[in-house]
Enzyme design. Structure first.
Site, PDB file in Angstrom:
ATOM      1  N   SER A 183     -10.247 -57.576  50.553  1.00  0.00           N
ATOM      2  CA  SER A 183     -11.081 -56.929  51.532  1.00  0.00           C
ATOM      3  C   SER A 183     -12.163 -57.849  51.962  1.00  0.00           C
ATOM      4  O   SER A 183     -13.003 -57.347  52.773  1.00  0.00           O
ATOM      5  CB  SER A 183     -11.576 -55.405  50.979  1.00  0.00           C
ATOM      6  OG  SER A 183     -12.433 -55.864  49.657  1.00  0.00           O
ATOM      7  N   HIS A 211      -5.533 -51.778  51.526  1.00  0.00           N
ATOM      8  CA  HIS A 211      -6.058 -52.359  52.746  1.00  0.00           C
ATOM      9  C   HIS A 211      -4.809 -52.701  53.627  1.00  0.00           C
ATOM     10  O   HIS A 211      -5.107 -53.153  54.736  1.00  0.00           O
ATOM     11  CB  HIS A 211      -7.154 -53.422  52.495  1.00  0.00           C
ATOM     12  CG  HIS A 211      -8.369 -52.815  52.109  1.00  0.00           C
ATOM     13  ND1 HIS A 211      -9.184 -52.547  53.178  1.00  0.00           N
ATOM     14  CD2 HIS A 211      -9.003 -52.984  50.803  1.00  0.00           C
ATOM     15  CE1 HIS A 211     -10.490 -52.170  52.558  1.00  0.00           C
ATOM     16  NE2 HIS A 211     -10.282 -52.329  51.271  1.00  0.00           N
ATOM     17  N   LYS A 242      -7.702 -44.592  53.819  1.00  0.00           N
ATOM     18  CA  LYS A 242      -7.941 -45.758  54.533  1.00  0.00           C
ATOM     19  C   LYS A 242      -6.944 -45.563  55.969  1.00  0.00           C
ATOM     20  O   LYS A 242      -7.346 -44.471  56.798  1.00  0.00           O
ATOM     21  CB  LYS A 242      -7.759 -47.208  54.088  1.00  0.00           C
ATOM     22  CG  LYS A 242      -8.932 -47.236  52.766  1.00  0.00           C
ATOM     23  CD  LYS A 242      -9.004 -48.691  52.481  1.00  0.00           C
ATOM     24  CE  LYS A 242     -10.074 -48.779  51.411  1.00  0.00           C
ATOM     25  NZ  LYS A 242      -9.645 -49.037  49.874  1.00  0.00           N
TER      26      LYS A 242
HETATM   27  C1  LIG Z   1     -10.180 -48.569  48.611  1.00  0.00           C
HETATM   28  C2  LIG Z   1      -9.502 -49.154  47.555  1.00  0.00           C
HETATM   29  C3  LIG Z   1      -9.002 -48.279  46.562  1.00  0.00           C
HETATM   30  C4  LIG Z   1      -9.632 -46.873  46.183  1.00  0.00           C
HETATM   31  O1  LIG Z   1      -9.038 -46.013  46.868  1.00  0.00           O
HETATM   32  P1  LIG Z   1      -9.529 -44.445  46.848  1.00  0.00           P
HETATM   33  O2  LIG Z   1      -8.296 -43.570  47.115  1.00  0.00           O
HETATM   34  O3  LIG Z   1     -10.661 -44.343  47.684  1.00  0.00           O
HETATM   35  O4  LIG Z   1      -9.973 -44.189  45.453  1.00  0.00           O
HETATM   36  C5  LIG Z   1      -8.189 -48.851  45.446  1.00  0.00           C
HETATM   37  N1  LIG Z   1      -7.844 -50.129  45.578  1.00  0.00           N
HETATM   38  C6  LIG Z   1      -7.968 -51.016  46.722  1.00  0.00           C
HETATM   39  C7  LIG Z   1      -7.518 -52.265  46.909  1.00  0.00           C
HETATM   40  C8  LIG Z   1      -8.866 -50.392  47.653  1.00  0.00           C
HETATM   41  O5  LIG Z   1      -9.158 -51.209  48.654  1.00  0.00           O
END
Ligand SMILES: *Cc1c(COP(=O)(O)O)cnc(C)c1O
Length: 396
Positions: A183, A211, A242
């Site tokens: 990210s 992502h 996301k």
């Molecule tokens: C955002 C993210 C998470 C966490 O996801 P949530 O459902 O908000 O807990 C886990 N792994 C990665 C790679 C992320 O970018």
């Protein structure tokens, strides 16, 4: 007793502030979208949400959630295995398996939980976990909860991964763990090469698609689509927070027996409430939408290309992106903070990142592009970048 502890916390908080690492929150008073309204009534264009497909305020998802609330109530008041499973949960798990071409899926309250509950039920001190150095905090925490021997390789560096695999050859089982998209740079993990090495050194492969799913790959089906390695990846984790609607909820999807074991032993699954029906129904509707049309994914990709090309033409130093994340390199930490603050004054929300979130001397502004952005939004953001870039001497 609290007095002494309070002093301690106050000192710590002051040092966080002095180091410039204190996180302030923006109070939004509108739905999450490309254009948001803040508490004070001012408006801004949002380029720092993970709302990649622009679904966070989708009327169709809102309608599906409302209907499920009418039909199935507010919450489940139970964990899945006692009495917290509806037909809806099973249907969403099937839809996720369908999307990733996997055998079975297990839902969690978040992807943080999915990663937190993945390793400990599957591996013991006899085994090895080989983790990319830039993996998400939740993978790191999940690995910490497991007794397996840990190895770490330099981000996406295949010769370093090979070194780890050789070192781990004495262990019973080995699993390679990686984020799909990292990210901070927006780069994609080289899954084809990772799978080749996994074959060579007999390792399992795990990828976190948080992502990447919905964004990466010709039709947004993630890294397995991009590298054509669907049946070579043993287990995927991901989030509904996301691209997939922006709500809460996570999942692990993959080989049947892995998922079956997680249902028996994964602690965040066994000891935490099941997802509410409205979230699950909206998730189902979201996968239906993605099946009907690829329009959102295509628009998202067009926006990345448009933004990146215009920014390069304007003279900015842009990391080569393969995702929805565009890193505008500034290198200097205070400059990145000043830049982000000035962008906010121009009504554009972007985030400045610097050490320790990124390596020293690699400070940057991270821009996240969404299908919700239109050309006008993009042009406004680019114009603000150019204006602030000139003011701060980044552009000549
Ligand atoms: C955002 C993210 C998470 C966490 O996801 P949530 O459902 O908000 O807990 C886990 N792994 C990665 C790679 C992320 O970018």
């Amino acid at each position: 007793m609290y007095g002494k502890f309070q002093e301690h916390l106050k000192d710590e908080l002051t040092s966080i502030k002095e180091a410039g690492l204190y996180k302030n929150e923006r109070n939004i008073a509108s739905p999450q979208s490309a254009e948001i309204t803040l508490e004070d009534g001012s408006k801004a264009l949002n380029f720092c949400a993970n709302n990649y497909l622009g679904l966070a305020d989708s009327p169709r998802l809102i309608e599906a959630a409302k209907k499920a609330m009418d039909d199935r109530g507010f919450g489940m008041s139970s964990v899945r295995f006692i009495c917290g499973t509806q037909d809806l949960h099973k249907r969403l798990e099937a839809a996720i398996s369908d999307f990733f071409h996997t055998e079975d899926t297990i839902l969690y309250a978040s992807c943080f939980d999915a990663n937190g509950g993945l390793f400990e039920p599957l591996l013991t001190a006899e085994d090895a976990i080989i983790s990319d150095s830039l993996n998400h905090a939740s993978i790191i925490d999940g690995v910490r909860l497991c007794k397996a021997v840990r190895y770490r390789y330099v981000n996406a560096d295949m010769s370093d991964l090979e070194r780890c695999l050789k070192e781990a050859s004495a262990q019973r089982f080995r699993i390679i763990c990686t984020d799909g998209v990292f990210s901070m740079d927006g780069n994609v993990a080289p899954m084809d090469k990772i799978c080749d090495l996994a074959d060579k050194y007999e390792a399992l492969v795990m990828v976190d698609e948080s992502h990447s799913a919905g964004v990466v790959g010709k039709t947004g089906h993630g890294v397995a689509e991009q590298f054509n390695c669907y049946c070579r990846i043993d287990v995927f984790t991901g989030t509904l927070g996301k691209a997939f609607g922006g709500t809460v909820g996570g999942f692990t999807t993959g080989r049947k027996e892995i998922i079956e074991m997680l249902r028996q032993r994964s602690r965040p699954y066994l000891f935490s409430n099941s997802l509410p029906p409205m979230i699950v129904a909206a998730g189902l509707e979201m996968f239906k939408m993605l099946k009907e049309s690829n329009e959102l994914h295509d628009r998202q990709q067009e926006n990345v290309t448009y933004f990146r090309d215009k920014m390069i033409a304007a003279g900015f130093d842009i990391k080569p992106t393969q995702s929805a994340i565009v890193a505008v390199m500034l290198y200097d930490a205070p400059l990145s903070q000043k830049f982000a603050a000035k962008m906010a004054e121009e009504g554009i929300f972007v985030t400045g990142f610097y050490y320790p979130v990124v390596p020293k001397g690699q400070a940057r502004i991270r821009v996240q592009l969404s299908a919700a952005h239109n050309k006008e939004h993009l042009d406004k953001a680019i114009a603000a970048f150019v204006k602030v870039g000139r003011e701060l001497g980044v552009l000549k």
